[in-house]
Structures are given as structure tokens and as C-alpha cells.
Scaffold this motif. Structure first.
Motif, PDB file in Angstrom:
ATOM      1  N   SER A   6       0.022  20.117  12.156  1.00 42.94           N
ATOM      2  CA  SER A   6      -1.188  20.118  12.978  1.00 42.94           C
ATOM      3  C   SER A   6      -2.402  20.378  12.101  1.00 42.94           C
ATOM      4  CB  SER A   6      -1.096  21.166  14.088  1.00 42.94           C
ATOM      5  OG  SER A   6      -1.075  22.478  13.556  1.00 42.94           O
ATOM      6  N   GLY A   7      -3.545  19.906  12.571  1.00 43.70           N
ATOM      7  CA  GLY A   7      -4.799  20.115  11.868  1.00 43.70           C
ATOM      8  C   GLY A   7      -5.925  20.362  12.845  1.00 43.70           C
ATOM      9  N   MET A   8      -6.890  21.191  12.447  1.00 46.29           N
ATOM     10  CA  MET A   8      -8.096  21.391  13.259  1.00 46.29           C
ATOM     11  C   MET A   8      -9.310  21.109  12.403  1.00 46.29           C
ATOM     12  SD  MET A   8      -8.547  25.516  13.638  1.00 46.29           S
ATOM     13  CE  MET A   8      -6.836  25.831  14.054  1.00 46.29           C
ATOM     14  N   SER A   9     -10.351  20.631  13.050  1.00 50.56           N
ATOM     15  CA  SER A   9     -11.570  20.259  12.343  1.00 50.56           C
ATOM     16  C   SER A   9     -12.751  20.381  13.285  1.00 50.56           C
ATOM     17  CB  SER A   9     -11.468  18.822  11.813  1.00 50.56           C
ATOM     18  OG  SER A   9     -11.260  17.914  12.878  1.00 50.56           O
ATOM     19  N   ASN A  10     -13.955  20.384  12.712  1.00 51.42           N
ATOM     20  CA  ASN A  10     -15.170  20.386  13.529  1.00 51.42           C
ATOM     21  C   ASN A  10     -15.522  18.990  14.026  1.00 51.42           C
ATOM     22  OD1 ASN A  10     -16.007  23.200  13.432  1.00 51.42           O
ATOM     23  ND2 ASN A  10     -16.391  22.870  11.255  1.00 51.42           N
ATOM     24  N   GLY A  11     -15.081  17.979  13.307  1.00 47.33           N
ATOM     25  CA  GLY A  11     -15.417  16.605  13.648  1.00 47.33           C
ATOM     26  C   GLY A  11     -14.197  15.775  13.991  1.00 47.33           C
ATOM     27  N   ALA A  12     -14.424  14.499  14.184  1.00 45.07           N
ATOM     28  CA  ALA A  12     -13.393  13.586  14.661  1.00 45.07           C
ATOM     29  C   ALA A  12     -12.242  13.434  13.665  1.00 45.07           C
ATOM     30  CB  ALA A  12     -14.015  12.222  14.954  1.00 45.07           C
ATOM     31  N   GLN A  13     -11.077  13.105  14.204  1.00 41.46           N
ATOM     32  CA  GLN A  13      -9.892  12.754  13.416  1.00 41.46           C
ATOM     33  C   GLN A  13      -9.383  11.407  13.948  1.00 41.46           C
ATOM     34  OE1 GLN A  13      -6.881  15.873  13.123  1.00 41.46           O
ATOM     35  NE2 GLN A  13      -8.376  17.408  13.708  1.00 41.46           N
ATOM     36  N   SER A  14      -9.819  10.342  13.328  1.00 39.83           N
ATOM     37  CA  SER A  14      -9.478   9.011  13.831  1.00 39.83           C
ATOM     38  C   SER A  14      -8.186   8.458  13.246  1.00 39.83           C
ATOM     39  CB  SER A  14     -10.621   8.023  13.535  1.00 39.83           C
ATOM     40  OG  SER A  14     -11.813   8.436  14.179  1.00 39.83           O
ATOM     41  N   ASN A  15      -7.740   9.003  12.114  1.00 40.01           N
ATOM     42  CA  ASN A  15      -6.574   8.474  11.426  1.00 40.01           C
ATOM     43  C   ASN A  15      -5.379   9.399  11.574  1.00 40.01           C
ATOM     44  OD1 ASN A  15      -8.013   6.198  10.229  1.00 40.01           O
ATOM     45  ND2 ASN A  15      -9.024   7.750   8.956  1.00 40.01           N
ATOM     46  N   GLY A  16      -4.185   8.815  11.638  1.00 40.78           N
ATOM     47  CA  GLY A  16      -2.982   9.620  11.717  1.00 40.78           C
ATOM     48  C   GLY A  16      -2.748  10.423  10.451  1.00 40.78           C
TER      49      GLY A  16
END
Length: 220
Positions: free
Chosen positions: A137-147
Motif C-alpha cells: 500500500s502507498g499514501m500520497s498527497n496527490g494522485a496515483q494514476s499508475n499501478g
């Protein structure tokens, strides 16, 4: 018996207090195992399934994101539709990211590592046993469009996101198929912002375990 994914649940709801209850249907089977991943701005106090306490497999608090990730497991869980109960240490109205999965042919979880936010792509590894699967799993402030990439860096190993949740951060995850074992690439990716990388081994029954960077499961 081969390690197989049987049932899944993804939920992104506010507890509106200290408790979130979600029904989960476990079909059961040989060497049945329940895995639960929770991400939230509050500390996860405990998780129960059918009122049975689940075992904490690993947890990491990310101060930069002000979020905690906790992974839980339970061998031989009750079959049929039962309640996953998440109890928080303090009342909260922020949404929880919850993912649950049941497996057959599973001996439990192996190595766990929680790595903090890093510029994308966040490239890490996990040492696993033969035929294990990896949940990342990953968390970010911005979008994650790629797998995410789990396995070697071949395009064939790009794993689709299991869900897209918002806990005041963007939270996504992926699950690999069974893998050959050994040192395995785990790469989480955002569009541009820093992203965390939390990964755990789900083991096939009768396999020998991988490692978890010293088996230190509580990461602050």
C-alpha cells in the motif's frame, strides 16, 4: 494447496466515533486466513472479526502524512458473513481506509516493512518465500494514476490498484499473484508527490518464511 485469494472487501467510511463495523463474507476453506489493512489519521486500537481479536502483523505511523497503517491477520476465521470491528483509540470523523481479504492455502503473514514517504517511484524490496504473495500500500498527497510494480520491473508486473481511498491522503494498494521467492521489488508510484511504501508477505501453507528487516513490526 496453492495460495488462493477467495473474498475481498474495500471500504472508505467515517466511523463517526470510535468504532467502525463492516460485514465481511468469508467462504472458508483449507488453511483459511483473513488479512485486514487499515489506514487512518488515528491510532488503530484493535481489530476483531466475529468478536475474535485479530493479530497485529505490523504497523507504521507516518508523521509527515499524519496517518497510521496497520495490518492484521487471523488464522481459521469464522465462515459466512461476520463483522469486522475496528476500534480506535479516540473518536474520529475522518474516513478509514479498510481492505480485507481471505485466502486459502495460507500459513499466514511473513515479513512486514513500512517505509516512509519518498519521491516517486518509491523503490523498495521484500524478501519472501517461494509462492508467497505481496500486499503493498502507498499514501500520497496527490494522485496515483499508475499501478504498483511487484516483482521485477517488467511491465508485466504492474499490479492494478485494488481500491482508491481518501483518508485526507490518497491511499491505494495492490496484491501480487504468487511469486518465485527471494528478494522481490516492490515499487509504489504517485504522479508527482512523495509516496509511502508499506509491504507484507502473505505465505503459502507449508512455505518457509521470508524476512522483515529484523522482524521489527512496530515502526514509529
Amino acid at each position: 494447496m496453492a495460495l488462493s485469494l477467495i473474498n475481498t472487501l474495500a471500504s472508505n467510511q467515517s466511523p463517526g466515533g470510535t468504532v467502525l463495523n463492516k460485514d465481511f463474507n468469508n467462504s472458508g476453506g483449507t488453511d483459511n486466513y483473513l488479512f485486514v489493512a487499515v489506514t487512518h489519521s488515528n491510532n488503530t486500537h484493535n481489530v476483531k472479526y466475529n468478536n475474535v481479536a485479530m493479530i497485529l502483523l505490523g504497523t507504521t505511523y507516518f508523521s509527515g502524512f499524519q496517518q497510521r497503517v496497520a495490518y492484521w491477520g487471523l488464522a481459521n476465521p469464522a465462515t459466512g458473513t461476520n463483522t469486522i470491528k475496528i476500534t480506535l483509540g479516540n473518536s474520529s470523523w475522518n474516513k478509514i481506509s479498510l481492505f480485507a481479504a481471505s485466502f486459502t492455502g495460507c500459513s499466514g503473514a511473513g515479513g512486514y516493512v513500512g517505509s516512509g514517504g519518498s519521491s516517486t517511484p518509491n523503490e523498495k524490496t521484500l524478501t519472501i518465500a517461494t509462492n508467497s504473495r505481496i500486499y503493498a500500500s502507498g499514501m500520497s498527497n496527490g494522485a496515483q494514476s499508475n499501478g504498483y510494480i511487484i516483482g521485477n520491473t517488467s511491465p508485466a508486473n504492474v499490479r492494478a490498484h485494488l481500491f482508491s481511498h481518501n483518508t485526507n491522503k490518497i491511499v491505494k494498494a495492490a496484491l501480487s499473484p504468487s511469486l518465485p521467492g527471494g528478494i522481490t521489488d516492490v515499487i509504489t508510484r504517485s504522479n508527482s508527490t512523495n509516496i509511502s511504501n508499506v509491504r507484507i508477505e502473505i505465505q503459502e501453507a507449508a512455505s518457509s518464511g521470508g524476512d522483515s528487516e529484523g522482524n521489527f513490526f512496530l515502526c514509529m
